[in-house]
Motif scaffolding. Sequence first.
Motif, PDB file in Angstrom:
ATOM      1  N   ILE A  30       1.121  -1.477   0.407  1.00  0.00           N
ATOM      2  CA  ILE A  30       0.310  -0.243   0.188  1.00  0.00           C
ATOM      3  C   ILE A  30       0.653   1.209  -0.240  1.00  0.00           C
ATOM      4  CG2 ILE A  30      -1.755   1.082   1.208  1.00  0.00           C
ATOM      5  CD1 ILE A  30      -2.831  -1.002   2.328  1.00  0.00           C
ATOM      6  N   LEU A  31       0.902   2.322  -0.938  1.00  0.00           N
ATOM      7  CA  LEU A  31       1.828   3.390  -1.086  1.00  0.00           C
ATOM      8  C   LEU A  31       0.857   4.865  -1.162  1.00  0.00           C
ATOM      9  CD1 LEU A  31       4.062   2.087  -3.668  1.00  0.00           C
ATOM     10  CD2 LEU A  31       4.103   2.611  -1.571  1.00  0.00           C
ATOM     11  N   VAL A  32       1.176   5.656  -0.491  1.00  0.00           N
ATOM     12  CA  VAL A  32       0.131   6.927  -1.124  1.00  0.00           C
ATOM     13  C   VAL A  32       0.510   7.749  -1.821  1.00  0.00           C
ATOM     14  CG1 VAL A  32      -0.344   8.211   0.824  1.00  0.00           C
ATOM     15  CG2 VAL A  32      -0.527   6.904   2.003  1.00  0.00           C
ATOM     16  N   VAL A  33       0.064   8.067  -3.142  1.00  0.00           N
ATOM     17  CA  VAL A  33       0.848   9.309  -4.042  1.00  0.00           C
ATOM     18  C   VAL A  33       0.841  10.452  -2.897  1.00  0.00           C
ATOM     19  CG1 VAL A  33      -0.264  10.171  -5.975  1.00  0.00           C
ATOM     20  CG2 VAL A  33      -0.814   7.510  -5.448  1.00  0.00           C
ATOM     21  N   SER A  34       1.914  11.029  -3.740  1.00  0.00           N
ATOM     22  CA  SER A  34       2.460  12.068  -3.437  1.00  0.00           C
ATOM     23  C   SER A  34       2.569  13.044  -4.655  1.00  0.00           C
ATOM     24  CB  SER A  34       3.707  11.544  -2.961  1.00  0.00           C
ATOM     25  OG  SER A  34       4.166  12.739  -2.624  1.00  0.00           O
ATOM     26  N   GLY A  35       2.373  14.004  -5.074  1.00  0.00           N
ATOM     27  CA  GLY A  35       2.344  14.338  -5.933  1.00  0.00           C
ATOM     28  C   GLY A  35       0.691  14.903  -6.944  1.00  0.00           C
ATOM     29  N   SER A  36       0.287  15.206  -8.266  1.00  0.00           N
ATOM     30  CA  SER A  36      -0.490  15.681  -8.811  1.00  0.00           C
ATOM     31  C   SER A  36      -0.039  14.975 -10.696  1.00  0.00           C
ATOM     32  CB  SER A  36      -0.747  17.060  -8.724  1.00  0.00           C
ATOM     33  OG  SER A  36       0.120  18.225  -9.303  1.00  0.00           O
ATOM     34  N   SER A  37       0.316  14.687 -10.762  1.00  0.00           N
ATOM     35  CA  SER A  37       1.496  14.111 -11.918  1.00  0.00           C
ATOM     36  C   SER A  37       0.231  12.982 -12.698  1.00  0.00           C
ATOM     37  CB  SER A  37       2.868  13.960 -11.905  1.00  0.00           C
ATOM     38  OG  SER A  37       3.108  12.000 -11.352  1.00  0.00           O
ATOM     39  N   MET A  38      -0.203  12.328 -11.380  1.00  0.00           N
ATOM     40  CA  MET A  38      -1.373  11.287 -11.776  1.00  0.00           C
ATOM     41  C   MET A  38      -2.875  11.532 -11.524  1.00  0.00           C
ATOM     42  SD  MET A  38       0.526   9.193 -13.904  1.00  0.00           S
ATOM     43  CE  MET A  38      -1.370   7.330 -13.635  1.00  0.00           C
ATOM     44  N   GLU A  39      -2.915  13.250 -11.724  1.00  0.00           N
ATOM     45  CA  GLU A  39      -4.238  13.610 -11.401  1.00  0.00           C
ATOM     46  C   GLU A  39      -5.156  14.087 -13.058  1.00  0.00           C
ATOM     47  OE1 GLU A  39      -4.671  16.927  -9.678  1.00  0.00           O
ATOM     48  OE2 GLU A  39      -4.339  16.547  -7.460  1.00  0.00           O
ATOM     49  N   PRO A  40      -6.205  13.509 -13.156  1.00  0.00           N
ATOM     50  CA  PRO A  40      -6.783  13.054 -12.623  1.00  0.00           C
ATOM     51  C   PRO A  40      -7.027  11.357 -12.178  1.00  0.00           C
ATOM     52  CG  PRO A  40      -8.146  13.282 -14.786  1.00  0.00           C
ATOM     53  CD  PRO A  40      -6.467  13.670 -14.907  1.00  0.00           C
TER      54      PRO A  40
END
Length: 168
Positions: A30-40
């Motif tokens: 389980i990881l937490v996404v950091s940043g907006s590069s994969m939005e939306p």
Amino acid sequence: MEKNKAAGYAKSLLIGICIGILVKIFILDILVVSGSSMEPTLKDGQKILVNRLAYGLAKPFGSSLMFSWNQPEENEIIVFLYNGRHVVKRCAAVENTLLEYSTESSYTLRIKDKEYPLTELQYNLLKETRFVPEGTVLVIGDNHSNSIDSRTYGFVPRRNILGRIRGR
């Protein structure tokens, strides 16, 4: 009798912790996404489940695979190590995929039917590469204008890919 019961609980707890660690290292993470590069698609702070067995068996505490049995496919969201950090991006192209560049109205990279914007620096870094090199993939964030990815740091070696995002 109470002492044996406590020792049994401690042993069960230790076994459970060991199993949990093995699952996290080799099977699911389980990881937490950091940043907006994969939005939306993926939001900053979102928790994601990584199938660490999707492409092979990772070296424990390493940055590569011990055994490989599958390759990423185009459009899969993958997790790989880059500069010692877990990075989440979309696999835009696999080895031997044709890369086409344009400088007509702006710098662009075309992969099959998709076009991605490039800066002049990114264009100059990639323009000599006509095909994705053997043993690598090209990754691009879904938020093309706000993503540091293969357009900037180059192709990702398959051995550095740790898994695929589940449920996407």
